[in-house]
Motif scaffolding. Structure first.
Motif, PDB file in Angstrom:
ATOM      1  N   HIS A 189      49.418 -13.932  26.778  1.00 52.57           N
ATOM      2  CA  HIS A 189      49.657 -12.737  27.573  1.00 52.57           C
ATOM      3  C   HIS A 189      50.149 -11.557  26.744  1.00 52.57           C
ATOM      4  CE1 HIS A 189      49.543 -15.863  30.691  1.00 52.57           C
ATOM      5  NE2 HIS A 189      49.164 -14.907  31.499  1.00 52.57           N
ATOM      6  N   SER A 206      45.141 -23.499  32.847  1.00 46.88           N
ATOM      7  CA  SER A 206      45.928 -22.277  33.035  1.00 46.88           C
ATOM      8  C   SER A 206      47.008 -22.201  31.960  1.00 46.88           C
ATOM      9  CB  SER A 206      46.573 -22.234  34.428  1.00 46.88           C
ATOM     10  OG  SER A 206      47.493 -23.296  34.603  1.00 46.88           O
ATOM     11  N   SER A 236      50.905 -20.410  31.359  1.00 49.76           N
ATOM     12  CA  SER A 236      52.017 -19.761  32.044  1.00 49.76           C
ATOM     13  C   SER A 236      52.227 -18.347  31.518  1.00 49.76           C
ATOM     14  CB  SER A 236      53.308 -20.565  31.863  1.00 49.76           C
ATOM     15  OG  SER A 236      53.701 -20.592  30.498  1.00 49.76           O
ATOM     16  N   LYS A 237      52.845 -17.499  32.333  1.00 50.05           N
ATOM     17  CA  LYS A 237      53.012 -16.095  31.970  1.00 50.05           C
ATOM     18  C   LYS A 237      53.884 -15.901  30.739  1.00 50.05           C
ATOM     19  CE  LYS A 237      52.043 -14.022  36.464  1.00 50.05           C
ATOM     20  NZ  LYS A 237      52.521 -13.116  37.545  1.00 50.05           N
ATOM     21  N   ASP A 238      54.780 -16.880  30.450  1.00 46.93           N
ATOM     22  CA  ASP A 238      55.600 -16.770  29.241  1.00 46.93           C
ATOM     23  C   ASP A 238      54.928 -17.434  28.042  1.00 46.93           C
ATOM     24  OD1 ASP A 238      55.853 -19.451  29.800  1.00 46.93           O
ATOM     25  OD2 ASP A 238      58.018 -19.399  30.139  1.00 46.93           O
ATOM     26  N   ASP A 239      53.677 -17.895  28.214  1.00 44.06           N
ATOM     27  CA  ASP A 239      52.865 -18.500  27.156  1.00 44.06           C
ATOM     28  C   ASP A 239      53.450 -19.795  26.596  1.00 44.06           C
ATOM     29  OD1 ASP A 239      50.972 -16.399  27.239  1.00 44.06           O
ATOM     30  OD2 ASP A 239      52.217 -15.166  25.924  1.00 44.06           O
ATOM     31  N   LYS A 240      54.318 -20.469  27.352  1.00 44.46           N
ATOM     32  CA  LYS A 240      54.972 -21.677  26.852  1.00 44.46           C
ATOM     33  C   LYS A 240      54.376 -22.957  27.419  1.00 44.46           C
ATOM     34  CE  LYS A 240      59.470 -19.503  25.974  1.00 44.46           C
ATOM     35  NZ  LYS A 240      60.931 -19.519  26.299  1.00 44.46           N
ATOM     36  N   TRP A 241      53.621 -22.856  28.528  1.00 38.10           N
ATOM     37  CA  TRP A 241      53.134 -24.052  29.196  1.00 38.10           C
ATOM     38  C   TRP A 241      51.648 -23.937  29.500  1.00 38.10           C
ATOM     39  CZ3 TRP A 241      56.500 -28.031  29.513  1.00 38.10           C
ATOM     40  CH2 TRP A 241      57.854 -27.739  29.390  1.00 38.10           C
ATOM     41  N   THR A 276      48.399 -26.027  31.571  1.00 39.68           N
ATOM     42  CA  THR A 276      47.918 -27.125  32.400  1.00 39.68           C
ATOM     43  C   THR A 276      46.538 -27.479  31.892  1.00 39.68           C
ATOM     44  OG1 THR A 276      46.973 -25.646  34.092  1.00 39.68           O
ATOM     45  CG2 THR A 276      49.232 -26.398  34.425  1.00 39.68           C
TER      46      THR A 276
END
Length: 265
Positions: free
Chosen positions: A214, A251, A253-258, A260
């Motif tokens: 992101h 996908s 996550s918005k913080d680029d840490k996770w 799926t």
């Protein structure tokens, strides 16, 4: 990201601060692969509700990340059923011909300008439309092929600049305000700084899917052996994230840490 909601007469699209919806959608005028036609209205908290088009194709809409610009279909119509060979997406064995103007404006309709007049498209390769920052991208197919010509349109004149004349269709992977990520030659991960007008750079082979982080600084990607890697864009130095094997990236996550992901049973 944007989300969609469907009924038989209304389609709704939501992204950031902008809600766009089509009322009176006609499900019979065009095959689903073309997108349907209805009356396009846009709402934002700042500008409230505005009717932008009385006849707009539902598959031709893009909104800039800051909500400043909206690109959409106007004056959409079915011109005729021509004598050509029907596309796979054409209903009833009829080769449908649809045209529209692609226009851009603010969400309240101000500053409206036609970007592409009398645009027509192929049901087997529908156009791709989106924004990188305030740059409008439009990918259109060469008739009878699955190959995009990708063009960029920039304010204030919104004149077209060809970015890539032979981009394989259905291989867009992601973008931020500057960088477009896609696959070429089937599986070669390619990045291109569209805002700077730089040529495409091939980053990695044998890639099946990828995400641009992101913040726009790195790429996380899945290769054909099922492994996941990550590399910064500025200096391509891949680091293994997980050996897998995985089937797909789903996908980020918005913080680029996770991430799926999917695995085979």
């Amino acid at each position: 990201g944007p989300s969609w909601s469907y009924t038989t007469t209304t389609n709704v699209y939501i992204t950031g601060p902008v809600v766009a919806y089509w009322a009176g959608v006609d499900l019979t005028m065009l095959p689903a692969s073309y997108g349907y036609i209805g009356q396009l209205t846009v709402w934002t908290g700042a500008t409230k509700t505005h009717l932008l088009s009385g006849s707009s194709a539902t598959n031709l809409l893009a909104i800039s990340n800051d909500g400043h610009y909206i690109a959409y279909s106007d004056n959409a119509q079915v011109v005729a059923a021509d004598a050509g060979t029907p596309d796979a997406g054409d209903a009833g064995g009829v080769n449908v011909v649809a045209t529209t103007d692609i226009v851009i404006s603010a969400p309240d309709g101000s500053g409206k300008q036609t970007v592409v007049p009398n645009f027509s498209w192929d049901a087997n390769c529908p156009p791709a439309i989106g924004f990188l920052g305030d740059v409008l991208l439009l990918g259109t197919c060469v008739t009878g092929t699955q190959t995009f010509t990708l063009q960029a349109y920039r304010s204030p004149g919104w004149s077209a600049t060809t970015i890539n004349p032979g981009l394989p269709a259905t291989t867009f992977l992601g973008s931020d305000d500057n960088t477009l990520l896609y696959l070429t030659s089937g599986s070669t991960l390619t990045a291109q700084d569209v805002a700077a007008g730089s040529p495409p750079v091939q980053m990695a082979p044998n890639v099946s899917s990828a995400f641009l982080t992101h913040d726009g600084t790195a790429v996380i990607y899945l290769t054909s052996d099922g492994s996941i890697s990550r590399s910064p864009l500025a200096s391509w130095t891949p680091v293994s994230v997980s050996a897998g094997p995985y089937v797909s990236l789903n996908s980020l996550s918005k913080d680029d840490k996770w991430l799926t992901v999917s695995k085979s049973a």
